[in-house]
Design a protein around this motif. Structure first.
Motif, PDB file in Angstrom:
ATOM      1  N   SER A   1       2.605 -25.587 -10.701  1.00  0.00           N
ATOM      2  CA  SER A   1       2.858 -26.753 -11.945  1.00  0.00           C
ATOM      3  C   SER A   1       2.610 -28.141 -10.941  1.00  0.00           C
ATOM      4  O   SER A   1       3.492 -28.915 -10.242  1.00  0.00           O
ATOM      5  CB  SER A   1       3.725 -26.564 -12.711  1.00  0.00           C
ATOM      6  OG  SER A   1       3.370 -27.535 -13.615  1.00  0.00           O
ATOM      7  N   LYS A   2       1.885 -28.643 -11.638  1.00  0.00           N
ATOM      8  CA  LYS A   2       1.872 -30.239 -11.529  1.00  0.00           C
ATOM      9  C   LYS A   2       2.440 -31.220 -12.172  1.00  0.00           C
ATOM     10  O   LYS A   2       2.076 -32.354 -12.211  1.00  0.00           O
ATOM     11  CB  LYS A   2      -0.082 -30.896 -11.223  1.00  0.00           C
ATOM     12  CG  LYS A   2      -0.701 -29.946 -10.202  1.00  0.00           C
ATOM     13  CD  LYS A   2      -2.071 -30.226 -10.169  1.00  0.00           C
ATOM     14  CE  LYS A   2      -2.803 -29.728  -9.105  1.00  0.00           C
ATOM     15  NZ  LYS A   2      -4.668 -30.229  -8.701  1.00  0.00           N
ATOM     16  N   THR A   3       3.281 -30.496 -12.598  1.00  0.00           N
ATOM     17  CA  THR A   3       3.611 -31.632 -14.241  1.00  0.00           C
ATOM     18  C   THR A   3       5.379 -31.401 -13.804  1.00  0.00           C
ATOM     19  O   THR A   3       5.847 -30.055 -13.094  1.00  0.00           O
ATOM     20  CB  THR A   3       3.453 -31.526 -15.697  1.00  0.00           C
ATOM     21  OG1 THR A   3       3.743 -29.921 -15.712  1.00  0.00           O
ATOM     22  CG2 THR A   3       1.615 -31.362 -15.821  1.00  0.00           C
ATOM     23  N   ALA A   4       5.898 -32.065 -14.190  1.00  0.00           N
ATOM     24  CA  ALA A   4       7.744 -32.196 -14.190  1.00  0.00           C
ATOM     25  C   ALA A   4       8.300 -31.816 -15.184  1.00  0.00           C
ATOM     26  O   ALA A   4       7.772 -33.350 -15.948  1.00  0.00           O
ATOM     27  CB  ALA A   4       8.085 -32.758 -12.597  1.00  0.00           C
ATOM     28  N   ALA A   5       9.101 -31.224 -15.124  1.00  0.00           N
ATOM     29  CA  ALA A   5       9.713 -31.516 -16.669  1.00  0.00           C
ATOM     30  C   ALA A   5      11.220 -32.234 -16.183  1.00  0.00           C
ATOM     31  O   ALA A   5      12.165 -32.265 -15.303  1.00  0.00           O
ATOM     32  CB  ALA A   5      10.437 -30.585 -17.855  1.00  0.00           C
TER      33      ALA A   5
END
Length: 45
Positions: free
Chosen positions: A2-6
């Motif tokens: 994934s290229k997004t981080a939470a």
């Protein structure tokens, strides 16, 4: 991958945070009443 981080942030539900939120709500309500009556609101404590 994934290229997004939470990011998980802890809620600020401390006693001091609740107290400050209550004071803020009280001052906001007081300012709204003063504006409705045509007065200048008092800022701060």
């Amino acid at each position: 991958m994934s290229k997004t981080a939470a990011i998980t942030l802890a809620p600020t539900t401390t006693l001091f945070g609740r107290l400050m939120a209550s004071i803020d709500r009280l001052l906001t309500a007081s300012a709204r009443i003063a504006i409705r009556n045509g007065d200048l609101p008092r800022f701060g404590l």
